[in-house]
Design a protein around this motif. Structure first.
Motif, mmCIF file in Angstrom:
data_model
loop_
_atom_site.group_PDB
_atom_site.id
_atom_site.type_symbol
_atom_site.label_atom_id
_atom_site.label_comp_id
_atom_site.label_asym_id
_atom_site.label_seq_id
_atom_site.Cartn_x
_atom_site.Cartn_y
_atom_site.Cartn_z
ATOM 1 N N ASP A 18 73.878 -58.576 -31.127
ATOM 2 C CA ASP A 18 72.520 -58.073 -30.772
ATOM 3 C C ASP A 18 71.644 -58.747 -31.859
ATOM 4 O OD1 ASP A 18 70.066 -56.813 -30.504
ATOM 5 O OD2 ASP A 18 70.530 -54.862 -31.239
ATOM 6 N N SER A 19 71.512 -60.197 -32.216
ATOM 7 C CA SER A 19 70.983 -60.922 -33.217
ATOM 8 C C SER A 19 69.636 -61.458 -32.953
ATOM 9 C CB SER A 19 71.829 -61.819 -33.805
ATOM 10 O OG SER A 19 72.006 -62.636 -32.940
ATOM 11 N N HIS A 20 69.155 -61.377 -31.660
ATOM 12 C CA HIS A 20 67.793 -61.809 -30.985
ATOM 13 C C HIS A 20 67.525 -63.259 -31.704
ATOM 14 C CE1 HIS A 20 66.430 -58.021 -29.714
ATOM 15 N NE2 HIS A 20 67.199 -57.358 -31.011
ATOM 16 N N PRO A 21 68.542 -64.391 -31.041
ATOM 17 C CA PRO A 21 67.944 -65.504 -31.261
ATOM 18 C C PRO A 21 66.891 -66.020 -30.226
ATOM 19 C CG PRO A 21 69.920 -65.522 -30.026
ATOM 20 C CD PRO A 21 69.676 -63.941 -30.361
ATOM 21 N N ASP A 39 77.781 -54.137 -31.004
ATOM 22 C CA ASP A 39 77.262 -54.529 -32.139
ATOM 23 C C ASP A 39 76.647 -53.505 -32.979
ATOM 24 O OD1 ASP A 39 75.832 -55.639 -34.325
ATOM 25 O OD2 ASP A 39 74.948 -57.382 -33.027
ATOM 26 N N LYS A 40 75.674 -52.817 -32.434
ATOM 27 C CA LYS A 40 75.020 -51.774 -32.941
ATOM 28 C C LYS A 40 75.684 -50.456 -32.931
ATOM 29 C CE LYS A 40 71.570 -53.957 -34.852
ATOM 30 N NZ LYS A 40 71.739 -55.419 -34.413
ATOM 31 N N ARG A 98 64.140 -63.793 -33.704
ATOM 32 C CA ARG A 98 64.659 -63.965 -35.092
ATOM 33 C C ARG A 98 65.134 -65.352 -35.261
ATOM 34 N NH1 ARG A 98 68.191 -59.929 -39.070
ATOM 35 N NH2 ARG A 98 68.148 -61.526 -40.754
ATOM 36 N N CYS A 142 70.070 -62.761 -26.387
ATOM 37 C CA CYS A 142 71.358 -62.171 -27.122
ATOM 38 C C CYS A 142 72.420 -63.323 -26.485
ATOM 39 C CB CYS A 142 71.906 -60.606 -26.808
ATOM 40 S SG CYS A 142 72.531 -60.504 -24.971
ATOM 41 N N GLY A 184 67.163 -68.443 -36.486
ATOM 42 C CA GLY A 184 68.583 -68.878 -36.942
ATOM 43 C C GLY A 184 68.576 -69.754 -38.250
ATOM 44 N N ALA A 231 75.530 -66.261 -33.443
ATOM 45 C CA ALA A 231 74.272 -65.322 -32.932
ATOM 46 C C ALA A 231 75.086 -64.491 -31.961
ATOM 47 C CB ALA A 231 73.346 -65.937 -32.215
ATOM 48 N N TYR A 232 76.423 -64.120 -31.913
ATOM 49 C CA TYR A 232 76.949 -63.287 -31.000
ATOM 50 C C TYR A 232 76.693 -61.719 -31.379
ATOM 51 C CZ TYR A 232 80.461 -60.394 -28.805
ATOM 52 O OH TYR A 232 81.163 -59.344 -27.957
#
Length: 310
Positions: A239-242, A167-168, A285, A227, A287, A236-237
């Motif tokens: 590094d989205s911090h769900p 991701d990042k 974070r 993650c 959704g 949310a796949y």
């Protein structure tokens, strides 16, 4: 009877992640920050960049009155401005260092004692040694600048590692490499250390216990988050911090418990830190179907349950 978690650390939260409408340095920053400041569950908060000087002044007053330990999270600002501390182009890297220095100024204005940064994008295997050298030089420059700007308190700089190929896609990267960079920078700059994030470990394919041991000599800051790795089509796949416990997610109560246990045995909670106590911050974070309040409440329950099971 087990002592409460707050006997060992400050519990914090990353404000612009919990309230993503503020992540660009604009939006209802003071209003949402006030919600955290009025919540006695938290004794630390991580703030992001604030473009408007008036907003920064209001936020600084709020934070000073709150009694919260303040950390400045510069990662989003660096990424959004396309600034890389490991850029192989000397001119672009100089711009990144200058940008980081401006964020240090904001951190001091807001009363922060630590500023978290990230390396910059991975240039590929062949150029990693040169990029790592460039990163180390950049980190030394910004640590020295933070020292020069210090008055009553000196700002510490903390490098957070991210995934390299999902991701990042950052240069740093594996925790063992982060620790090597930290040792080199710290040998000249005492105001430097590492941030590790539980949510990044599945993305890095690292074990919780091994990561804690690898990082602990220079570990000054910790994030806990979730993650999704199991399904590339999941919204949310990456590094989205769900929220914790999300179906398909990698992190729930048991993983948080194991992480806290690893930190205890590695000695994190007994280490001296730039903050008055070691910090464990939520990075969560909402959704599309979640509210900030709900995701924050979920995080609190997860942490309480994890600590109770230790």
């Amino acid at each position: 009877m087990q002592e409460p978690l707050e006997a060992y650390c400050h519990v914090g939260i990353v404000h612009p992640m919990a309230f993503p409408e503020c992540i660009g340095g604009e939006g209802p920053i003071v209003e949402t920050l006030s919600q955290i400041a009025n919540d006695t569950f938290f004794s630390a908060v991580e703030v992001g960049w604030m473009k408007d000087p008036k907003v920064r002044s209001e936020a600084a007053d709020l934070l000073a009155a709150s009694g919260l330990e303040v950390i400045f999270a510069s990662q989003a600002a660096l990424m959004q401005q396309g600034l890389s501390l490991c850029d192989l182009d000397a001119g672009k890297r100089a711009q990144a260092v200058d940008g980081a220095k401006k964020l240090i100024d904001q951190a001091y204005e807001l009363g922060a004692v630590m500023m978290a940064v990230l390396s910059g994008p991975d240039p590929g295997e062949a150029d990693r040694p040169k990029a790592t050298e460039a990163l180390i030089d950049s980190l030394k420059q910004i640590c020295n600048y933070a020292q020069e700007r210090a008055e009553d308190k000196m700002l510490s700089i903390s490098l957070e590692n991210f995934d390299r190929d999902i991701d990042k896609r950052q240069l740093i990267g594996p925790t063992k490499e982060a620790a090597q960079v930290a040792e080199t920078v710290w040998s000249e700059c005492s105001n430097f250390g590492l941030t590790i994030d539980l949510s990044h470990l599945p993305l890095l394919q690292e074990r919780i216990d091994e990561t804690a041991v690898s990082a602990v000599d220079h570990l000054i800051h910790v994030h806990i988050g979730n993650c999704v790795m199991s399904d590339t089509t999941h919204p949310a796949y990456g590094d989205s911090h769900p929220r914790f416990g999300l179906p398909g997610g990698s992190i729930g109560v048991e993983q948080v418990r194991r992480f806290l246990e690893a930190l205890v045995y590695a000695g994190y909670f007994k280490r001296s830190a730039p903050t008055t106590m070691p910090v464990v911050s939520f990075e969560v974070r909402p959704g599309s179907d979640d509210s900030s309040a709900l995701v924050i409440a979920n995080a609190k329950r997860t942490l309480k349950q994890a600590w109770a099971r230790l």
